[in-house]
Design a protein around this motif. Structure first.
Motif, PDB file in Angstrom:
ATOM      1  N   PRO A  13      14.251  34.786   6.758  1.00 15.17           N
ATOM      2  CA  PRO A  13      14.614  33.392   5.921  1.00 15.17           C
ATOM      3  C   PRO A  13      15.978  33.187   6.037  1.00 15.17           C
ATOM      4  O   PRO A  13      16.294  32.090   5.617  1.00 15.17           O
ATOM      5  CB  PRO A  13      14.058  33.755   4.591  1.00 15.17           C
ATOM      6  N   GLN A  14      16.797  34.255   6.043  1.00 15.17           N
ATOM      7  CA  GLN A  14      18.086  33.982   6.008  1.00 15.17           C
ATOM      8  C   GLN A  14      18.817  33.230   7.311  1.00 15.17           C
ATOM      9  O   GLN A  14      19.636  32.403   7.277  1.00 15.17           O
ATOM     10  CB  GLN A  14      19.141  35.324   5.758  1.00 15.17           C
ATOM     11  N   PHE A  16      16.577  31.379   9.881  1.00 16.57           N
ATOM     12  CA  PHE A  16      15.868  30.427  10.203  1.00 16.57           C
ATOM     13  C   PHE A  16      15.189  29.401   9.017  1.00 16.57           C
ATOM     14  O   PHE A  16      14.790  30.337   7.936  1.00 16.57           O
ATOM     15  CB  PHE A  16      14.539  30.830  11.142  1.00 16.57           C
ATOM     16  N   SER A  17      15.069  28.216   9.433  1.00 18.93           N
ATOM     17  CA  SER A  17      14.280  27.467   8.441  1.00 18.93           C
ATOM     18  C   SER A  17      12.831  27.955   8.462  1.00 18.93           C
ATOM     19  O   SER A  17      12.471  28.340   9.430  1.00 18.93           O
ATOM     20  CB  SER A  17      14.586  26.023   8.781  1.00 18.93           C
ATOM     21  N   ARG A  18      12.238  27.473   7.166  1.00 17.59           N
ATOM     22  CA  ARG A  18      10.827  28.136   6.759  1.00 17.59           C
ATOM     23  C   ARG A  18       9.776  27.931   8.208  1.00 17.59           C
ATOM     24  O   ARG A  18       8.685  28.606   7.987  1.00 17.59           O
ATOM     25  CB  ARG A  18      10.555  27.439   5.223  1.00 17.59           C
ATOM     26  N   GLU A  19       9.897  26.476   8.372  1.00 14.50           N
ATOM     27  CA  GLU A  19       8.695  26.208   9.598  1.00 14.50           C
ATOM     28  C   GLU A  19       8.722  26.875  10.560  1.00 14.50           C
ATOM     29  O   GLU A  19       7.866  26.805  11.726  1.00 14.50           O
ATOM     30  CB  GLU A  19       8.591  24.594   9.693  1.00 14.50           C
ATOM     31  N   LYS A  20       9.876  27.729  11.024  1.00 16.55           N
ATOM     32  CA  LYS A  20      10.039  28.604  12.039  1.00 16.55           C
ATOM     33  C   LYS A  20       9.629  29.849  12.199  1.00 16.55           C
ATOM     34  O   LYS A  20       9.339  30.316  13.429  1.00 16.55           O
ATOM     35  CB  LYS A  20      11.487  28.698  12.789  1.00 16.55           C
ATOM     36  N   SER A  22       6.156  32.810  10.301  1.00 17.76           N
ATOM     37  CA  SER A  22       5.041  32.807   9.762  1.00 17.76           C
ATOM     38  C   SER A  22       4.753  33.817   9.257  1.00 17.76           C
ATOM     39  O   SER A  22       4.265  34.629  10.317  1.00 17.76           O
ATOM     40  CB  SER A  22       3.931  31.624   9.897  1.00 17.76           C
ATOM     41  N   GLU A  49      12.174  26.073  18.357  1.00 15.57           N
ATOM     42  CA  GLU A  49      12.165  24.757  18.743  1.00 15.57           C
ATOM     43  C   GLU A  49      13.186  24.659  20.164  1.00 15.57           C
ATOM     44  O   GLU A  49      13.432  23.682  20.913  1.00 15.57           O
ATOM     45  CB  GLU A  49      12.726  23.848  17.642  1.00 15.57           C
ATOM     46  N   ASP A  53      17.253  29.105  18.937  1.00 13.43           N
ATOM     47  CA  ASP A  53      16.488  29.856  18.159  1.00 13.43           C
ATOM     48  C   ASP A  53      15.811  31.311  18.829  1.00 13.43           C
ATOM     49  O   ASP A  53      15.454  32.413  18.302  1.00 13.43           O
ATOM     50  CB  ASP A  53      15.088  29.175  17.879  1.00 13.43           C
TER      51      ASP A  53
END
Ligand SMILES: Cc1cc2nc3c(=O)[nH]c(=O)nc-3n(C[C@H](O)[C@H](O)[C@H](O)COP(=O)(O)OP(=O)(O)OC[C@H]3O[C@@H](n4cnc5c(N)ncnc54)[C@H](O)[C@@H]3O)c2cc1C
Length: 464
Positions: A13-14, A16-20, A22, A49, A53
């Motif tokens: 989470p530090q 990458f954004s949340r949608e990347k 799970s 994406e 990444d």
């Protein structure tokens, strides 16, 4: 491992954004199976994406020594995208763009998550063609196809995925990016690294960009569906056509046991019955190319068919060709009717031994009471051997039969996999197949590209 994984999960989470990424149970479960009967639930599913990444994630995994498995569409038959230990799965579902078509040079640049069917559809608008056609092409990805070295019916004339990859961008185990070749139509400056990655099943590097050679769409095509009252005659017929100088774009064989299942399948039955009632085998024979050439070849094949008194259906018109191919696509679902336990291999032998190999399989079927199907790409000697039974007690016998078949294949100079790869399910066979030199070099190559063994551990490479 647990501590490192915990640390890695804290860092995600530090970075990458949340949608990347799970951690959710549903998402992890959705990435835990493929077309094998294996299961392997990842700890984290990552959705890059961009190449950046991927490199950021791989560097992190490298530092924490956390295993990584890549996933296209999860249609492999060998479990090769499934982790059997705590690991991260990279899903390429968001890296699914066609990047550039160079029409003049006939070169296409794509991201790995594009569906192969989408590539075919896109190229058709430009009268161009990407020939490799695994039966799963509508729902498998080009990244998965490259990583398994996928083939299909038309690969007899046109070659497999291996023959169309010009270059790759690959994220290595330590996060560095390797461009395997210049994006030119020819090169001889560097070692040719591209083919090492084709068929590597995620064990040597992670593709972020794929450069493909494409060819002009054939002007015309014609498909025959031929019925045979003796199964070996279908294989002999292929040789007759090829010996004459015709290279069919596809020569797909349906053996006696497969035909039994297919003939009882509603979607295929009516067309098959048009060929006769007491058939033992079918042959899909497709010709394509320039119109005039196809016309002459079709006339020649019709002459051969008449000579042998064989019944056939044939068409050179698109919707009819498709409905004949639909019969071929019914094979997989129809086989389920022979029994609930099914094991499938995709052995390849030199085509000249096809009849002998088929006789060997029939003997095994007679002795064991297990259904032995051997359909598929007979043009290039690639048979999908399926062993099927409903009898729980015969599962061990199925495994014994598999080994006998592989040993026979190897004694004929063949290989345990023509296009599906090894994954986990065929590792024993790979150990029979490779000699000591090959095993040694494969291990060293793996160590060179993946020194800490974090890329798809357990897949493909023979254990110590
Ligand atoms: C009904 C059916 C019919 C089939 N017919 C054929 C056929 O005719 N011919 C044939 O060859 N196969 C066939 N297959 C098998 C399967 O479709 C192929 O192996 C296909 O190439 C897998 O593609 P995928 O996108 O599903 O990959 P996945 O199953 O997701 O992954 C397969 C392998 O590719 C690796 N991988 C995926 N993306 C990357 C990446 N970006 N970088 C590095 N490695 C990566 C994975 O780690 C794994 O090792 C069939 C499967 C089914 C279910």
């Amino acid at each position: 491992m647990e501590v490192q994984l915990k640390e890695l999960k804290k860092r995600l989470p530090q970075l990458f954004s949340r949608e990347k990424f799970s951690f959710s149970e549903e998402v992890r479960y959705a990435h835990s199976f493929d077309a094998s009967r294996l299961r392997g639930v990842p700890e984290v599913v990552f959705f890059p994406e961009t190449e950046e990444d991927v490199t950021k994630l791989v560097k992190l995994c490298f530092n924490y020594r956390v295993p990584i498995f890549c996933r296209g569409a999860g249609t492999a038959t060998t479990g090769s995208s499934l982790p059997m230990m705590p690991a991260v799965v990279i899903s390429f579902s968001k890296m699914n763009r066609i990047l550039e078509l160079n029409q003049e040079e006939r070169v296409l640049r794509v991201q790995p998550g594009v569906l192969t069917g989408k590539i075919k559809e896109y190229l058709r608008k430009y009268q161009l063609f990407y020939p490799p056609d695994p039966a799963s092409y509508k729902y498998s990805t080009i990244g998965g196809n490259v990583a398994t070295g996928a083939g299909g019916p038309r690969c007899f004339k046109y070659g497999t995925t291996r023959d169309y990859v010009l270059a790759l961008r690959v994220v290595l185990a330590d996060g560095r990016v390797l461009k395997t070749a210049p994006y030119t139509l020819k090169h001889s400056a560097y070692y040719n690294l591209t083919p090492i990655f084709v068929g590597s099943e995620g064990t040597l590097g992670i593709f972020t960009e794929i450069v493909l050679k494409v060819v002009p769409l054939p002007e015309s095509s014609y498909l025959f569906l031929v019925g045979f009252s003796k199964e070996e005659d279908a294989l002999t017929f292929i040789n007759r056509v090829i010996k004459f100088g015709i290279t069919p774009s596809a020569a797909e064989f349906v053996d006696k046991t497969t035909l039994k299942a297919l003939s009882s399948f509603e979607e295929a039955r009516d067309l098959i019955y048009q060929l006769g009632r007491n058939l033992e085998a079918l042959l899909f024979l497709e010709l394509d190319g320039e119109e005039e050439k196809v016309r002459k070849e079709v006339a020649k094949v019709k002459e051969f068919l008449k000579e042998k008194g064989l019944s056939y259906l044939g068409s050179g018109v698109e919707p009819e060709i498709e409905s004949l191919w639909e019969v071929r696509r019914c094979i997989s679902p129809s086989l389920r009717r022979l029994g609930s336990f099914k094991v499938s291999d995709d052995v390849t032998i030199p085509r000249r031994y096809s009849e002998e190999f088929l006789r060997f399989l029939r003997r095994l079927e007679g002795e064991s009471g297990i259904f032995v199907c051997a359909f598929g790409h007979a043009g290039d000697g690639n048979f999908h051997v399926n062993l099927i039974t409903d009898d729980e007690k015969k599962r061990a016998t199925v495994e014994e039969l598999r080994k006998k078949i592989i040993k026979q294949v190897l004694s004929l100079g063949g290989t345990s996999s023509g296009e599906h790869g090894i994954g986990y399910t065929k590792k024993t066979f790979l150990s029979f197949e490779l000699d000591e030199v090959q095993k040694d070099l494969m291990k060293k190559l793996k160590k060179l590209f993946d020194p800490y063994g974090i890329l798809s551990p357990g897949v493909k490479v023979v254990d110590e």
